[in-house]
Design a protein around this motif. Structure first.
Motif, PDB file in Angstrom:
ATOM      1  N   GLY A   1       0.680  -1.157   0.030  1.00  0.00           N
ATOM      2  CA  GLY A   1       0.051   0.019   0.117  1.00  0.00           C
ATOM      3  C   GLY A   1       0.760   1.383  -0.102  1.00  0.00           C
ATOM      4  N   ARG A   2       2.083   1.254   0.284  1.00  0.00           N
ATOM      5  CA  ARG A   2       3.102   2.371   0.207  1.00  0.00           C
ATOM      6  C   ARG A   2       4.231   2.283  -0.885  1.00  0.00           C
ATOM      7  N   THR A   3       4.648   1.179  -1.125  1.00  0.00           N
ATOM      8  CA  THR A   3       5.791   0.861  -2.160  1.00  0.00           C
ATOM      9  C   THR A   3       5.243   0.892  -3.500  1.00  0.00           C
ATOM     10  N   GLU A   4       5.364   1.684  -4.373  1.00  0.00           N
ATOM     11  CA  GLU A   4       4.801   1.509  -5.534  1.00  0.00           C
ATOM     12  C   GLU A   4       5.558   0.702  -6.525  1.00  0.00           C
ATOM     13  N   ARG A   5       4.920   0.085  -7.247  1.00  0.00           N
ATOM     14  CA  ARG A   5       5.181  -1.304  -8.175  1.00  0.00           C
ATOM     15  C   ARG A   5       6.486  -0.769  -9.021  1.00  0.00           C
ATOM     16  N   GLY A   6       7.788  -1.184  -8.949  1.00  0.00           N
ATOM     17  CA  GLY A   6       8.828  -1.122  -9.723  1.00  0.00           C
ATOM     18  C   GLY A   6       9.799   0.035  -8.955  1.00  0.00           C
ATOM     19  N   ALA A   7       9.096   0.556  -7.886  1.00  0.00           N
ATOM     20  CA  ALA A   7      10.088   1.643  -7.054  1.00  0.00           C
ATOM     21  C   ALA A   7      11.392   1.193  -6.568  1.00  0.00           C
ATOM     22  N   HIS A   8      12.304   2.042  -6.448  1.00  0.00           N
ATOM     23  CA  HIS A   8      13.557   1.166  -5.834  1.00  0.00           C
ATOM     24  C   HIS A   8      13.434   1.497  -4.244  1.00  0.00           C
ATOM     25  N   LEU A   9      14.014   0.284  -3.702  1.00  0.00           N
ATOM     26  CA  LEU A   9      14.029   0.327  -2.136  1.00  0.00           C
ATOM     27  C   LEU A   9      14.981   0.892  -1.891  1.00  0.00           C
ATOM     28  N   GLY A  10      15.100   1.442  -0.401  1.00  0.00           N
ATOM     29  CA  GLY A  10      16.155   2.104   0.221  1.00  0.00           C
ATOM     30  C   GLY A  10      17.120   1.425   0.421  1.00  0.00           C
ATOM     31  N   THR A  11      18.386   2.035   0.387  1.00  0.00           N
ATOM     32  CA  THR A  11      19.659   1.284   0.930  1.00  0.00           C
ATOM     33  C   THR A  11      20.305   2.186   1.911  1.00  0.00           C
ATOM     34  N   ILE A  12      21.243   1.393   2.554  1.00  0.00           N
ATOM     35  CA  ILE A  12      22.064   1.990   3.548  1.00  0.00           C
ATOM     36  C   ILE A  12      23.534   2.213   3.137  1.00  0.00           C
ATOM     37  N   ALA A  13      23.902   3.316   2.802  1.00  0.00           N
ATOM     38  CA  ALA A  13      25.170   3.748   2.232  1.00  0.00           C
ATOM     39  C   ALA A  13      26.352   3.177   3.593  1.00  0.00           C
TER      40      ALA A  13
END
Length: 321
Positions: free
Chosen positions: A261-273
């Motif tokens: 319900g929040r993450t759009e389809r095909g959107a990039h997930l977060g990463t921790i640098a």
């Protein structure tokens, strides 16, 4: 919170290595109430498993444990005689990797019976009967015949159920589950998770769940402790942690997982640098500062404890609370 069943204050675990002393756990404190589910989360290597082993007094020989206090139902767990009496009887543990946690040279029945006779006593017939009952309770059919089987004859999911049955055979009050769904497919993971919740409700268990799977945490936890580099950076109810994460590391962890319900389809997930800092040698300041988007100069030398609400705290200088 009710009177704690388990209370941990300033727990530290140090390991001697060729490069120096590795500070695996650095002064953590938390409580667990009777019947509560507490999840300890964080990246691999953050000290979660070392914490669980320290609570059970099962650390490797190269490790040294110290604490301001560790009590279970008012009894001092830093005294080895008391810890030995409670471990396995009133405090039980499910270890990582069900594929290797069971002894391949003995049958399932032999291992369960041995645990019961050692901690509870009674006759072998009573122990066998109890073992069969526990296998049935965790959803294993044909329990009697399963007792004569060896671990290699069971699937990973069945082995994990056997581990749970063995841990609960003595009717403990606290169950420590260290990555209980590791190496299991998602369908079996869901079954094991549902089983733990059902057994907790039926038996009144307190559970400490050690995991890096935030999806699993969101389905079972009442309270969450977030660890990073051997220290606790945030603690609060599961609803607070997931709806209003205060520490940048917690927010980064949550951003790394897709949310229905929040993450759009095909959107990039977060990463921790960046990378996790070395825990060898003296530690100063906030261990997350080199990866933190809101770090301040004072983070290099000082770690504050900032209240973020009732029964909740977070270590942070910058960012929102």
């Amino acid at each position: 919170m009710n009177k704690p069943l388990l209370s941990v204050r300033d727990l530290r675990v140090d390991l001697n290595t060729r490069s120096g002393v590795l500070h695996a756990v650095r002064g953590i404190s938390f409580d667990v109430a009777p019947g509560e589910t507490l999840c300890i989360v964080g990246e691999s290597g953050c000290g979660k498993s070392m914490t669980s082993l320290a609570l059970m007094d099962l650390l490797p020989r190269v490790a040294r444990r110290s604490a301001g206090g560790i009590t279970f139902d008012g009894q001092d767990l830093t005294r080895r005689r008391i810890a030995g009496r409670l471990r396995g009887r009133r405090m039980a543990m499910i270890f990582q990797e069900p594929m290797t946690a069971l002894n391949p040279a003995f049958t399932i029945g032999d291992q369960m019976v041995e645990a019961y006779l050692y901690h509870v006593g009674g006759t072998r017939a009573q122990a066998v009967e109890r073992a069969a009952q526990m296998l049935e309770k965790v959803g294993i059919g044909s329990a009697r015949s399963r007792l004569s089987q060896y671990p290699h004859q069971l699937s990973g999911g069945l082995r994990q159920r056997v581990m749970i049955a063995m841990a609960l055979i003595t009717d403990p009050e606290l169950l420590i589950a260290d990555e209980p769904t590791t190496a299991l497919d998602v369908t079996i993971q869901a079954q094991i998770l549902r089983l733990l919740k059902d057994l907790q409700k039926e038996l009144g268990l307190a559970i400490i769940l050690i995991t890096h799977d935030l999806g699993l945490v969101s389905r079972i936890a009442e309270r969450v402790v977030v660890m990073y580099a051997g220290a606790i950076v945030e603690e609060g109810s599961a609803a607070e942690i997931f709806d209003r994460p205060a520490h940048p590391y917690t927010r980064a962890l949550i951003d790394c997982i897709p949310q229905p319900g929040r993450t759009e389809r095909g959107a990039h997930l977060g990463t921790i640098a960046g990378v996790v800092p070395s825990l060898i040698g003296p530690q100063e300041g906030c261990a997350f500062r080199d990866r933190c988007p809101v770090a301040q100069p004072r983070c290099a030398s000082d770690i504050p404890t900032q209240q973020a609400g009732s029964h909740r705290w977070v270590c942070i200088h910058g960012g929102r609370a």
